[in-house]
Write an enzyme that holds these catalytic residues in place. Structure first.
Site, PDB file in Angstrom:
ATOM      1  N   SER A 132       0.830  -1.213   0.000  1.00 31.63           N
ATOM      2  CA  SER A 132       0.000   0.000   0.000  1.00 31.63           C
ATOM      3  C   SER A 132       0.862   1.260   0.000  1.00 31.63           C
ATOM      4  O   SER A 132       1.934   1.293   0.610  1.00 31.63           O
ATOM      5  CB  SER A 132      -0.892   0.005   1.241  1.00 31.63           C
ATOM      6  OG  SER A 132      -1.529   1.258   1.409  1.00 31.63           O
ATOM      7  N   TYR A 151      -2.032   5.547  -4.338  1.00 32.53           N
ATOM      8  CA  TYR A 151      -3.152   6.474  -4.156  1.00 32.53           C
ATOM      9  C   TYR A 151      -2.755   7.777  -4.807  1.00 32.53           C
ATOM     10  O   TYR A 151      -1.576   8.191  -4.719  1.00 32.53           O
ATOM     11  CB  TYR A 151      -3.423   6.715  -2.665  1.00 32.53           C
ATOM     12  CG  TYR A 151      -4.321   5.683  -2.010  1.00 32.53           C
ATOM     13  CD1 TYR A 151      -5.553   5.357  -2.544  1.00 32.53           C
ATOM     14  CD2 TYR A 151      -3.936   5.071  -0.814  1.00 32.53           C
ATOM     15  CE1 TYR A 151      -6.385   4.432  -1.908  1.00 32.53           C
ATOM     16  CE2 TYR A 151      -4.764   4.149  -0.185  1.00 32.53           C
ATOM     17  CZ  TYR A 151      -5.993   3.834  -0.747  1.00 32.53           C
ATOM     18  OH  TYR A 151      -6.808   2.927  -0.128  1.00 32.53           O
ATOM     19  N   THR A 175      -5.321   2.778  -7.273  1.00 35.53           N
ATOM     20  CA  THR A 175      -6.643   2.647  -6.646  1.00 35.53           C
ATOM     21  C   THR A 175      -7.458   3.879  -6.986  1.00 35.53           C
ATOM     22  O   THR A 175      -7.054   5.011  -6.693  1.00 35.53           O
ATOM     23  CB  THR A 175      -6.498   2.473  -5.126  1.00 35.53           C
ATOM     24  OG1 THR A 175      -5.768   1.267  -4.886  1.00 35.53           O
ATOM     25  CG2 THR A 175      -7.855   2.373  -4.444  1.00 35.53           C
ATOM     26  N   LYS A 250      -7.521  -0.455  -9.869  1.00 34.01           N
ATOM     27  CA  LYS A 250      -8.279  -1.136  -8.800  1.00 34.01           C
ATOM     28  C   LYS A 250      -9.451  -0.271  -8.338  1.00 34.01           C
ATOM     29  O   LYS A 250      -9.250   0.904  -7.990  1.00 34.01           O
ATOM     30  CB  LYS A 250      -7.348  -1.412  -7.612  1.00 34.01           C
ATOM     31  CG  LYS A 250      -8.043  -1.978  -6.370  1.00 34.01           C
ATOM     32  CD  LYS A 250      -7.028  -2.338  -5.303  1.00 34.01           C
ATOM     33  CE  LYS A 250      -7.680  -2.901  -4.056  1.00 34.01           C
ATOM     34  NZ  LYS A 250      -8.262  -1.866  -3.182  1.00 34.01           N
ATOM     35  N   HIS A 274     -13.698  -2.063  -2.696  1.00 31.39           N
ATOM     36  CA  HIS A 274     -12.816  -1.729  -1.577  1.00 31.39           C
ATOM     37  C   HIS A 274     -13.259  -2.458  -0.301  1.00 31.39           C
ATOM     38  O   HIS A 274     -13.156  -1.957   0.810  1.00 31.39           O
ATOM     39  CB  HIS A 274     -12.828  -0.210  -1.346  1.00 31.39           C
ATOM     40  CG  HIS A 274     -11.515   0.384  -0.923  1.00 31.39           C
ATOM     41  ND1 HIS A 274     -10.681   1.065  -1.777  1.00 31.39           N
ATOM     42  CD2 HIS A 274     -10.889   0.423   0.280  1.00 31.39           C
ATOM     43  CE1 HIS A 274      -9.620   1.502  -1.116  1.00 31.39           C
ATOM     44  NE2 HIS A 274      -9.716   1.116   0.142  1.00 31.39           N
TER      45      HIS A 274
END
Ligand code: FNR
Length: 375
Positions: A132, A151, A175, A250, A274
């Site tokens: 992440s 992100y 994402t 995603k 999510h």
């Protein structure tokens, strides 16, 4: 750069006597889903809620499970199969299962080594690990075959830096379902905040940026200040020009967005809500999957996540059309009880058992299974 292809087994071998999970003991799990109860019984309630919770009324969180329950498979018999082969190519790399570890933030919340431990076990199991943006360990330290999850941050220079740092990873997962963070009411009620010592290690952040404000948990407040709500397809095209890595988008649920991802140069999409943590009321991922597969499945890999709790669920997702799945919470619960190796073993056993019971020698046979939605 500390990121290498799947490292030799010895380097990532299970550690004898390790017990660094916050929940602190090896689990007597008999199925992957057991880790939720084993860890949940031992973790503090606000932390348990942070992991298990969804947004709003949690209708999408619950809906993911209900929708997977409704999928019914028609098994084949007399297939003459003694050993099922669950291996799959994911983005051109051999994986031992059609599975990747979903990106999940702040894994040191549940284990002193956090991401290092879950990634090590993923490498041993032969499945990709998605790091992440909000990892609590810097991405350069993560062992094994990693994909980096990005992100979209307000500061474009930080995005560029992260993309450069991820050059040694084998994919970039963008994402796209977090323009703002879904309102996770359990976290708001609990005033959930990161404890001292757990930070977003890939970012330069301050304690102040991680402070709760009225109506927002500390994690949501940080997201609001750092993430860009205006990210659009042109940003993805910009990114495509800046990296050689395969791009995975995603958070796709609508086939029209899947087409846009293909046009922007994506190599894969993840059909995902999510894990029920963003739009409350969003369609269940497994229900959204067939239309996305119809729209783009001949051109790119269609992965799926949200609600996968067993090998049988993996079989169902592949029968419905997914090329592979991401598994989230069950592996985080396993990390909390320091049982990651065991968890990957159980997932493998569950999937190969399901394949044998459905008469499938390999995943190509799984794709040919008949299924129906019992709703
Ligand atoms: C997530 N998820 C997530 N997704 C992402 O792209 N970046 C992230 O940092 C996180 N962080 C995160 C933390 C926690 C605690 C959870 C539970 C989830 C979402 C994750 O990647 C995945 O989409 C869902 O977890 C899949 O659903 P299941 O398997 O948990 O039901």
């Amino acid at each position: 750069m500390g990121i290498e292809p799947i490292a030799p087994e010895a380097e990532h071998a299970p550690r004898a006597g390790a017990s660094a999970g916050v929940a602190g003991r090896r689990a007597g799990a008999v199925c992957l889903a057991d880790y939720e109860h084993l860890a949940g019984d031992l973790l503090p309630e606000p932390l348990r809620d942070f992991i298990s919770g969804g947004s709003g009324t949690e209708s999408t969180l619950d809906g993911n499970r209900r929708a997977l329950e409704r999928v019914r498979i028609t098994p084949r018999v007399m297939a003459g199969v003694e050993v099922a082969d669950p291996t799959q190519q994911l983005l051109g790399t051999a994986a031992s299962l059609p599975v990747a570890v979903a990106p999940m933030a702040y894994q040191r919340l549940v284990h002193s080594e956090g991401e290092l431990e879950l990634a090590r076990a993923a490498a041993v199991a032969g499945v990709p690990y998605v790091v992440s943006t909000l990892s609590s360990v810097p991405l350069e330290k993560i062992p094994g075959d990693c994909w980096f999850q990005l992100y979209w941050l307000r500061d474009r220079r930080v995005v560029e830096e992260l993309v450069a740092r991820a050059a040694g990873c084998s994919a970039l997962v963008v994402t796209v379902d977090v323009p703002v963070m879904g309102r996770r009411l359990r976290d708001v009620r609990n005033g959930f905040a990161l404890p001292d010592g757990v930070v977003a290690a890939n970012l330069e952040t301050t304690k102040e940026a991680h402070t709760a404000v009225p109506g927002l948990s500390a994690v949501a407040a940080h997201t609001q200040s750092a993430f860009s709500p205006t990210v659009s397809w042109s940003d993805l095209e910009w990114l495509r020009r800046r990296t050689e890595l395969p791009l995975v988008v995603k958070g796709i649920l609508d086939p029209r967005d899947a087409r846009r991802a293909v046009e922007a140069g994506a190599s894969a999409v993840v059909v995902s809500n999510h894990g029920g943590r963003q739009l409350d009321g969003a369609v269940a991922s497994i229900d959204a999957l067939p239309a996305v597969v119809d729209a783009v499945g001949n051109e790119i890999e269609v992965l799926m996540d949200s609600g996968i709790r067993s090998g049988t669920d993996v079989l169902k997702a592949l029968a419905v059309g997914a090329h592979g799945v991401l598994v989230g919470r069950p592996l985080l619960w396993a990390l909390a009880v320091d049982a990651c190796d065991e968890a990957f073993g159980l997932l493998r056993t569950e999937l190969t058992d399901a394949m044998l019971l459905a008469g499938c020698a390999d995943l190509a046979a799984v794709k040919e299974l008949s299924w129906r939605n019992d709703g």
